[in-house]
Design a protein around this motif. Structure first.
Motif, PDB file in Angstrom:
ATOM      1  N   ALA A 163       0.867  -1.189   0.000  1.00 29.57           N
ATOM      2  CA  ALA A 163       0.000   0.000   0.000  1.00 29.57           C
ATOM      3  C   ALA A 163       0.897   1.230   0.000  1.00 29.57           C
ATOM      4  O   ALA A 163       1.637   1.468   0.950  1.00 29.57           O
ATOM      5  CB  ALA A 163      -0.901  -0.015   1.222  1.00 29.57           C
ATOM      6  N   ASP A 164       0.804   1.994  -1.080  1.00 28.02           N
ATOM      7  CA  ASP A 164       1.589   3.217  -1.191  1.00 28.02           C
ATOM      8  C   ASP A 164       0.779   4.362  -0.601  1.00 28.02           C
ATOM      9  O   ASP A 164      -0.352   4.598  -1.015  1.00 28.02           O
ATOM     10  CB  ASP A 164       1.924   3.483  -2.665  1.00 28.02           C
ATOM     11  N   ASP A 165       1.321   5.059   0.371  1.00 28.56           N
ATOM     12  CA  ASP A 165       0.665   6.191   1.035  1.00 28.56           C
ATOM     13  C   ASP A 165      -0.607   5.745   1.773  1.00 28.56           C
ATOM     14  O   ASP A 165      -1.727   6.125   1.411  1.00 28.56           O
ATOM     15  CB  ASP A 165       0.344   7.293   0.023  1.00 28.56           C
ATOM     16  N   PRO A 166      -0.442   4.932   2.834  1.00 24.54           N
ATOM     17  CA  PRO A 166      -1.574   4.371   3.566  1.00 24.54           C
ATOM     18  C   PRO A 166      -2.560   5.420   4.109  1.00 24.54           C
ATOM     19  O   PRO A 166      -3.761   5.170   4.144  1.00 24.54           O
ATOM     20  CB  PRO A 166      -0.934   3.607   4.721  1.00 24.54           C
ATOM     21  N   VAL A 167      -2.085   6.600   4.496  1.00 19.98           N
ATOM     22  CA  VAL A 167      -2.984   7.627   5.020  1.00 19.98           C
ATOM     23  C   VAL A 167      -3.939   8.089   3.914  1.00 19.98           C
ATOM     24  O   VAL A 167      -5.150   8.195   4.122  1.00 19.98           O
ATOM     25  CB  VAL A 167      -2.184   8.819   5.610  1.00 19.98           C
ATOM     26  N   ARG A 168      -3.396   8.345   2.741  1.00 20.61           N
ATOM     27  CA  ARG A 168      -4.230   8.759   1.616  1.00 20.61           C
ATOM     28  C   ARG A 168      -5.191   7.644   1.206  1.00 20.61           C
ATOM     29  O   ARG A 168      -6.350   7.892   0.867  1.00 20.61           O
ATOM     30  CB  ARG A 168      -3.354   9.164   0.433  1.00 20.61           C
ATOM     31  N   ILE A 169      -4.741   6.413   1.267  1.00 18.18           N
ATOM     32  CA  ILE A 169      -5.593   5.266   0.933  1.00 18.18           C
ATOM     33  C   ILE A 169      -6.754   5.181   1.917  1.00 18.18           C
ATOM     34  O   ILE A 169      -7.910   4.999   1.515  1.00 18.18           O
ATOM     35  CB  ILE A 169      -4.775   3.953   0.921  1.00 18.18           C
ATOM     36  N   ARG A 170      -6.471   5.324   3.208  1.00 18.02           N
ATOM     37  CA  ARG A 170      -7.534   5.271   4.222  1.00 18.02           C
ATOM     38  C   ARG A 170      -8.549   6.393   3.997  1.00 18.02           C
ATOM     39  O   ARG A 170      -9.758   6.179   4.049  1.00 18.02           O
ATOM     40  CB  ARG A 170      -6.961   5.365   5.628  1.00 18.02           C
ATOM     41  N   THR A 171      -8.053   7.590   3.701  1.00 22.77           N
ATOM     42  CA  THR A 171      -8.939   8.727   3.447  1.00 22.77           C
ATOM     43  C   THR A 171      -9.842   8.442   2.243  1.00 22.77           C
ATOM     44  O   THR A 171     -11.048   8.669   2.283  1.00 22.77           O
ATOM     45  CB  THR A 171      -8.116  10.013   3.208  1.00 22.77           C
ATOM     46  N   ARG A 172      -9.255   7.931   1.177  1.00 22.28           N
ATOM     47  CA  ARG A 172     -10.034   7.626  -0.029  1.00 22.28           C
ATOM     48  C   ARG A 172     -11.027   6.492   0.251  1.00 22.28           C
ATOM     49  O   ARG A 172     -12.177   6.541  -0.196  1.00 22.28           O
ATOM     50  CB  ARG A 172      -9.112   7.248  -1.190  1.00 22.28           C
ATOM     51  N   ALA A 173     -10.610   5.484   0.994  1.00 23.87           N
ATOM     52  CA  ALA A 173     -11.497   4.364   1.327  1.00 23.87           C
ATOM     53  C   ALA A 173     -12.691   4.845   2.137  1.00 23.87           C
ATOM     54  O   ALA A 173     -13.829   4.420   1.906  1.00 23.87           O
ATOM     55  CB  ALA A 173     -10.726   3.288   2.088  1.00 23.87           C
ATOM     56  N   GLU A 174     -12.450   5.739   3.070  1.00 35.52           N
ATOM     57  CA  GLU A 174     -13.552   6.293   3.867  1.00 35.52           C
ATOM     58  C   GLU A 174     -14.510   7.098   2.987  1.00 35.52           C
ATOM     59  O   GLU A 174     -15.725   7.022   3.153  1.00 35.52           O
ATOM     60  CB  GLU A 174     -12.998   7.153   5.006  1.00 35.52           C
ATOM     61  N   ALA A 175     -13.963   7.850   2.037  1.00 37.02           N
ATOM     62  CA  ALA A 175     -14.807   8.631   1.113  1.00 37.02           C
ATOM     63  C   ALA A 175     -15.644   7.709   0.228  1.00 37.02           C
ATOM     64  O   ALA A 175     -16.838   7.948   0.017  1.00 37.02           O
ATOM     65  CB  ALA A 175     -13.942   9.548   0.260  1.00 37.02           C
ATOM     66  N   VAL A 176     -15.041   6.635  -0.264  1.00 41.61           N
ATOM     67  CA  VAL A 176     -15.778   5.668  -1.096  1.00 41.61           C
ATOM     68  C   VAL A 176     -16.882   5.009  -0.272  1.00 41.61           C
ATOM     69  O   VAL A 176     -18.016   4.856  -0.736  1.00 41.61           O
ATOM     70  CB  VAL A 176     -14.819   4.599  -1.683  1.00 41.61           C
ATOM     71  N   GLU A 177     -16.561   4.633   0.951  1.00 43.48           N
ATOM     72  CA  GLU A 177     -17.547   4.007   1.826  1.00 43.48           C
ATOM     73  C   GLU A 177     -18.708   4.964   2.104  1.00 43.48           C
ATOM     74  O   GLU A 177     -19.881   4.577   2.095  1.00 43.48           O
ATOM     75  CB  GLU A 177     -16.871   3.577   3.130  1.00 43.48           C
ATOM     76  N   GLU A 178     -18.403   6.242   2.316  1.00 42.82           N
ATOM     77  CA  GLU A 178     -19.432   7.251   2.568  1.00 42.82           C
ATOM     78  C   GLU A 178     -20.308   7.441   1.316  1.00 42.82           C
ATOM     79  O   GLU A 178     -21.542   7.517   1.435  1.00 42.82           O
ATOM     80  CB  GLU A 178     -18.772   8.573   2.957  1.00 42.82           C
ATOM     81  N   GLU A 179     -19.688   7.500   0.136  1.00 38.20           N
ATOM     82  CA  GLU A 179     -20.450   7.629  -1.111  1.00 38.20           C
ATOM     83  C   GLU A 179     -21.386   6.436  -1.284  1.00 38.20           C
ATOM     84  O   GLU A 179     -22.536   6.595  -1.684  1.00 38.20           O
ATOM     85  CB  GLU A 179     -19.502   7.690  -2.318  1.00 38.20           C
ATOM     86  N   PHE A 180     -20.897   5.239  -0.972  1.00 40.22           N
ATOM     87  CA  PHE A 180     -21.717   4.044  -1.098  1.00 40.22           C
ATOM     88  C   PHE A 180     -22.895   4.087  -0.134  1.00 40.22           C
ATOM     89  O   PHE A 180     -24.022   3.776  -0.494  1.00 40.22           O
ATOM     90  CB  PHE A 180     -20.863   2.788  -0.836  1.00 40.22           C
ATOM     91  N   ALA A 181     -22.644   4.502   1.090  1.00 36.73           N
ATOM     92  CA  ALA A 181     -23.721   4.588   2.107  1.00 36.73           C
ATOM     93  C   ALA A 181     -24.785   5.603   1.673  1.00 36.73           C
ATOM     94  O   ALA A 181     -25.980   5.360   1.811  1.00 36.73           O
ATOM     95  CB  ALA A 181     -23.134   4.960   3.462  1.00 36.73           C
ATOM     96  N   GLU A 182     -24.347   6.746   1.117  1.00 39.98           N
ATOM     97  CA  GLU A 182     -25.294   7.765   0.660  1.00 39.98           C
ATOM     98  C   GLU A 182     -26.121   7.273  -0.523  1.00 39.98           C
ATOM     99  O   GLU A 182     -27.311   7.547  -0.608  1.00 39.98           O
ATOM    100  CB  GLU A 182     -24.544   9.050   0.278  1.00 39.98           C
ATOM    101  N   SER A 183     -25.507   6.525  -1.417  1.00 36.57           N
ATOM    102  CA  SER A 183     -26.239   6.026  -2.601  1.00 36.57           C
ATOM    103  C   SER A 183     -27.217   4.923  -2.216  1.00 36.57           C
ATOM    104  O   SER A 183     -28.203   4.695  -2.913  1.00 36.57           O
ATOM    105  CB  SER A 183     -25.283   5.523  -3.672  1.00 36.57           C
ATOM    106  N   ALA A 184     -26.984   4.251  -1.104  1.00 38.17           N
ATOM    107  CA  ALA A 184     -27.883   3.187  -0.647  1.00 38.17           C
ATOM    108  C   ALA A 184     -29.129   3.738   0.049  1.00 38.17           C
ATOM    109  O   ALA A 184     -30.109   3.032   0.228  1.00 38.17           O
ATOM    110  CB  ALA A 184     -27.126   2.244   0.292  1.00 38.17           C
ATOM    111  N   GLU A 185     -29.077   5.001   0.453  1.00 36.62           N
ATOM    112  CA  GLU A 185     -30.215   5.596   1.190  1.00 36.62           C
ATOM    113  C   GLU A 185     -31.374   5.909   0.290  1.00 36.62           C
ATOM    114  O   GLU A 185     -31.361   6.129  -0.839  1.00 36.62           O
ATOM    115  CB  GLU A 185     -29.762   6.876   1.890  1.00 36.62           C
TER     116      GLU A 185
END
Length: 185
Positions: A163-185
């Motif tokens: 994993a290159d740049d784990p902090v940035r990866i975690r931030t992006r993963a959280e954003a993707v997870e949030e987008e998915f949760a919003e689209s499921a509502e």
């Protein structure tokens, strides 16, 4: 344009799955988004592959049903990956995991020849004894035992994941997870 982009992504994803199933070694570079997307499990993909070979007995109508079930689109002429065409005793298929389409020529209900061909000139390029088809979709399918998993499930504990740049990866993963949760509502 979005349809072409979607087909390209499905092609890339299914080609990566094919490499993970068939190749002993290799390197896969991907994004966090792709790691989090749901794809068919190894078992689901293995169960949905379909192998054609010279001498195989199958009708063109049965092959057409198989291809439709694998997610291939039936058109008068193949122009892009994920399409197939039937003209008399000839079935053209543009597999999702191949760079060229293939022409299956029948003699009655028997596959006589399998050849790759140039989609522009329609001329044969190379003869093959067999052709393994992967699904033309990255959805798991309707079968009872179909399952969708993360791409990470294709890797064993012994394989190296960097994993290159784990902090940035975690931030992006959280954003993707949030987008998915919003689209499921």
């Amino acid at each position: 344009s979005s349809d072409i982009h979607g087909s390209f992504i499905v092609n890339q994803r299914m080609d990566a799955v094919r490499h993970l199933l068939e190749d002993e070694t290799g390197i896969l570079v991907t994004t966090v988004d792709a790691l989090m997307d749901r794809i068919p499990s190894r078992e689901t993909v293995r169960g949905r592959r379909f192998k054609l070979y010279e001498g195989m007995i199958i009708t063109t109508s049965n092959l057409s049903r198989v291809l439709t079930g694998l997610g291939y689109e039936h058109l008068p002429q193949v122009e892009a990956m994920g399409q197939y065409a039937v003209r008399g005793g000839i079935v053209d298929i543009y597999p999702m995991t191949m760079e060229e389409p293939y022409r299956i020529e029948f003699f009655d209900d028997e596959i006589d020849t399998i050849r790759s061909f140039d989609p522009v000139t329609q001329r044969s390029v190379e003869r093959s004894e067999s052709l393994e088809l992967y699904p033309a979709t990255d959805a798991a399918g309707e079968e009872e035992n179909s399952a969708e998993v993360s791409l990470l499930s294709y890797f064993s504990d012994e394989e190296l994941v960097i994993a290159d740049d784990p902090v940035r990866i975690r931030t992006r993963a959280e954003a993707v997870e949030e987008e998915f949760a919003e689209s499921a509502e």
